[in-house]
Motif scaffolding. Structure first.
Motif, PDB file in Angstrom:
ATOM      1  N   LEU A  64       0.826  -1.219   0.000  1.00  0.00           N
ATOM      2  CA  LEU A  64       0.000   0.000   0.000  1.00  0.00           C
ATOM      3  C   LEU A  64       0.857   1.265   0.000  1.00  0.00           C
ATOM      4  O   LEU A  64       1.900   1.323   0.634  1.00  0.00           O
ATOM      5  CB  LEU A  64      -0.907  -0.001   1.226  1.00  0.00           C
ATOM      6  CG  LEU A  64      -2.024  -1.049   1.237  1.00  0.00           C
ATOM      7  CD1 LEU A  64      -2.666  -1.114   2.603  1.00  0.00           C
ATOM      8  CD2 LEU A  64      -3.065  -0.730   0.188  1.00  0.00           C
ATOM      9  N   LYS A  65       0.351   2.261  -0.758  1.00  0.00           N
ATOM     10  CA  LYS A  65       1.048   3.547  -0.830  1.00  0.00           C
ATOM     11  C   LYS A  65       0.942   4.261   0.530  1.00  0.00           C
ATOM     12  O   LYS A  65      -0.112   4.190   1.170  1.00  0.00           O
ATOM     13  CB  LYS A  65       0.319   4.409  -1.880  1.00  0.00           C
ATOM     14  CG  LYS A  65       1.194   4.756  -3.048  1.00  0.00           C
ATOM     15  CD  LYS A  65       0.492   5.419  -4.175  1.00  0.00           C
ATOM     16  CE  LYS A  65      -0.533   6.453  -3.873  1.00  0.00           C
ATOM     17  NZ  LYS A  65      -1.147   7.005  -5.084  1.00  0.00           N
TER      18      LYS A  65
ATOM     19  N   ARG B 119      -9.105   4.703   0.394  1.00  0.00           N
ATOM     20  CA  ARG B 119     -10.009   3.671  -0.141  1.00  0.00           C
ATOM     21  C   ARG B 119      -9.285   2.337  -0.255  1.00  0.00           C
ATOM     22  O   ARG B 119      -9.847   1.295   0.062  1.00  0.00           O
ATOM     23  CB  ARG B 119     -10.524   4.082  -1.523  1.00  0.00           C
ATOM     24  CG  ARG B 119     -11.683   5.005  -1.468  1.00  0.00           C
ATOM     25  CD  ARG B 119     -12.504   4.877  -2.749  1.00  0.00           C
ATOM     26  NE  ARG B 119     -13.517   5.897  -2.779  1.00  0.00           N
ATOM     27  CZ  ARG B 119     -13.544   6.929  -3.615  1.00  0.00           C
ATOM     28  NH1 ARG B 119     -12.592   7.045  -4.518  1.00  0.00           N
ATOM     29  NH2 ARG B 119     -14.495   7.804  -3.576  1.00  0.00           N
ATOM     30  N   GLU B 120      -8.014   2.387  -0.706  1.00  0.00           N
ATOM     31  CA  GLU B 120      -7.227   1.150  -0.842  1.00  0.00           C
ATOM     32  C   GLU B 120      -7.011   0.525   0.538  1.00  0.00           C
ATOM     33  O   GLU B 120      -7.146  -0.676   0.712  1.00  0.00           O
ATOM     34  CB  GLU B 120      -5.866   1.452  -1.471  1.00  0.00           C
ATOM     35  CG  GLU B 120      -5.922   1.631  -2.980  1.00  0.00           C
ATOM     36  CD  GLU B 120      -4.583   2.096  -3.537  1.00  0.00           C
ATOM     37  OE1 GLU B 120      -3.536   1.726  -2.971  1.00  0.00           O
ATOM     38  OE2 GLU B 120      -4.613   2.854  -4.526  1.00  0.00           O
ATOM     39  N   TYR B 121      -6.697   1.373   1.531  1.00  0.00           N
ATOM     40  CA  TYR B 121      -6.487   0.891   2.896  1.00  0.00           C
ATOM     41  C   TYR B 121      -7.736   0.200   3.426  1.00  0.00           C
ATOM     42  O   TYR B 121      -7.672  -0.829   4.051  1.00  0.00           O
ATOM     43  CB  TYR B 121      -6.134   2.056   3.831  1.00  0.00           C
ATOM     44  CG  TYR B 121      -4.671   2.391   3.876  1.00  0.00           C
ATOM     45  CD1 TYR B 121      -3.861   1.948   4.913  1.00  0.00           C
ATOM     46  CD2 TYR B 121      -4.081   3.173   2.878  1.00  0.00           C
ATOM     47  CE1 TYR B 121      -2.512   2.267   4.953  1.00  0.00           C
ATOM     48  CE2 TYR B 121      -2.743   3.494   2.920  1.00  0.00           C
ATOM     49  CZ  TYR B 121      -1.954   3.043   3.959  1.00  0.00           C
ATOM     50  OH  TYR B 121      -0.628   3.358   4.003  1.00  0.00           O
TER      51      TYR B 121
ATOM     52  N   ASP C 199      -8.155   8.408  -2.466  1.00  0.00           N
ATOM     53  CA  ASP C 199      -7.973   7.151  -3.208  1.00  0.00           C
ATOM     54  C   ASP C 199      -7.123   6.168  -2.410  1.00  0.00           C
ATOM     55  O   ASP C 199      -7.424   4.965  -2.347  1.00  0.00           O
ATOM     56  CB  ASP C 199      -7.296   7.426  -4.562  1.00  0.00           C
ATOM     57  CG  ASP C 199      -8.242   8.087  -5.545  1.00  0.00           C
ATOM     58  OD1 ASP C 199      -9.471   8.035  -5.292  1.00  0.00           O
ATOM     59  OD2 ASP C 199      -7.776   8.670  -6.545  1.00  0.00           O
ATOM     60  N   THR C 200      -6.064   6.679  -1.772  1.00  0.00           N
ATOM     61  CA  THR C 200      -5.198   5.812  -0.957  1.00  0.00           C
ATOM     62  C   THR C 200      -5.974   5.272   0.247  1.00  0.00           C
ATOM     63  O   THR C 200      -5.865   4.087   0.589  1.00  0.00           O
ATOM     64  CB  THR C 200      -3.946   6.597  -0.475  1.00  0.00           C
ATOM     65  OG1 THR C 200      -3.418   7.325  -1.564  1.00  0.00           O
ATOM     66  CG2 THR C 200      -2.889   5.667   0.080  1.00  0.00           C
TER      67      THR C 200
ATOM     68  N   LYS D 193     -10.232  -0.858   1.622  1.00  0.00           N
ATOM     69  CA  LYS D 193     -10.797  -1.752   0.584  1.00  0.00           C
ATOM     70  C   LYS D 193     -12.243  -1.388   0.290  1.00  0.00           C
ATOM     71  O   LYS D 193     -13.147  -2.211   0.318  1.00  0.00           O
ATOM     72  CB  LYS D 193     -10.688  -3.214   1.027  1.00  0.00           C
ATOM     73  CG  LYS D 193      -9.251  -3.672   1.121  1.00  0.00           C
ATOM     74  CD  LYS D 193      -9.168  -5.168   1.248  1.00  0.00           C
ATOM     75  CE  LYS D 193      -7.777  -5.717   1.217  1.00  0.00           C
ATOM     76  NZ  LYS D 193      -6.692  -4.947   1.777  1.00  0.00           N
TER      77      LYS D 193
END
Lengths: 94, 218
Positions: free
Chosen positions: A2-3, A89-91, A86-87, A93
């Motif tokens: 993850l970024k 959201r990735e965290y 956006d990051t 999911k």
């Protein structure tokens, strides 16, 4: 992998400031202080950090005889906020 | 709010959502007041005109009362907007809605000239233009109540030229039964105009105002 989240935005007060400014054309210092519940000194420091990063622009002027500070989000601030969300959201999911 | 406080992802989402929602509520909070100001001013002045003309008061003097609408509305709008912008954030919606009403003001000026020069019905043109501006404002701000009220105003405005049509058709019959048809139509026209403003501005103004008060108190 993850970024990492943008450290400049990953702070409670700075994130609140950017979240307020993302939906409006401009907001007054007094309004931001009321909404965030921050002290004037702390808020000034955080606004200064965001301004130095080029995320917001600050105009100091007068309204009648009263001094007035107006903040606006810049294009790079908008970009940084979108990337931050956006990051996130990735965290999460989402 | 503390700058150094540890921030996890859920807290970040919570801050973003809360700040965006609170700011939207502030942007919405003023819209009802302008509709109430213009709506009540127009309805009260129209009713005064109706009473004054039906009871044959000094006509040249009471016709000037129509100018109270832009005078009271304009000054009131200035006061409200100065008070509102002192701390309220300025949104893109504000700019769009201001542009719509600026264009309305300009069109109203042209309609006023047309009414004086060509004898066009200023009440019909005002109601029609105001209805259009209200519908566009409703669409921009996503206030269904304004969109519906504006459309109702546009439809109801047709009653004014319909009155003129009736006058042309049945004017002679009215005259023979002792009723002055031009006067009768003019009086009804003023009442219809007042009714349009109740539907188009007063009712939605109260709905928006109460809604924003509820959001503020929540």
């Amino acid at each position: 992998m993850l970024k990492p989240l943008n450290p400049l935005l990953h702070s409670e007060l700075r994130l609140a400031i950017i979240s307020i400014l993302i939906g409006v054309e401009e907001a007054d210092f007094v309004y931001i202080r009321t909404e965030t519940g921050a002290t004037a000194g702390n808020l000034s420091v955080q606004i200064d950090k965001l301004q130095k990063a080029g995320y917001i622009s600050v105009d100091k002027g007068f309204r009648g005889k009263m001094p007035r500070t107006v903040c606006r989000i810049t294009d790079s601030g908008r970009e940084a906020f979108t990337e931050y969300v956006d990051t996130l959201r990735e965290y999460l999911k989402m | 709010m503390n700058e150094e406080k540890h921030l996890d992802e859920h807290r970040s989402i919570e801050i973003i959502s809360r700040m965006i929602a609170d700011t939207s509520a502030h942007i919405d909070s003023e819209s009802g007041k302008y509709f109430l100001l213009w709506g009540y001013t127009t309805v009260l002045v129209s009713l005064f005109e109706y009473v004054a003309q039906v009871s044959h008061l000094a006509i040249p003097l009471c016709l000037w009362a129509w100018f109270l609408i832009p005078a009271v509305g304009g000054i009131g709008t200035l006061i409200l907007s100065r008070r509102a912008t002192a701390t309220r954030p300025k949104s893109y919606l504000d700019r769009s809605v201001n542009a719509v009403w600026m264009v309305f003001g300009l069109s109203f000026g042209m309609a006023f000239i047309a009414a004086i020069v060509y004898g066009a019905s200023i009440l019909y043109l005002t109601a029609l233009l105001m209805g259009m501006a209200t519908v566009i404002t409703g669409k921009i701000c996503r206030h269904k109540v304004l969109t519906i009220a504006g459309k109702a105003g546009i439809v109801l405005s047709l009653l004014i030229p319909a009155g003129h049509l009736l006058l042309r058709k049945y004017g002679a019959a009215l005259l023979s039964s002792g009723i002055e048809p031009v006067e009768a139509i003019l009086y009804v026209e003023i009442l219809i105009f007042a009714l349009i403003f109740v539907v188009m501005m007063v009712i939605p103004g109260h709905i928006l105002y109460n809604r924003s008060k509820r959001v503020k108190n929540a």
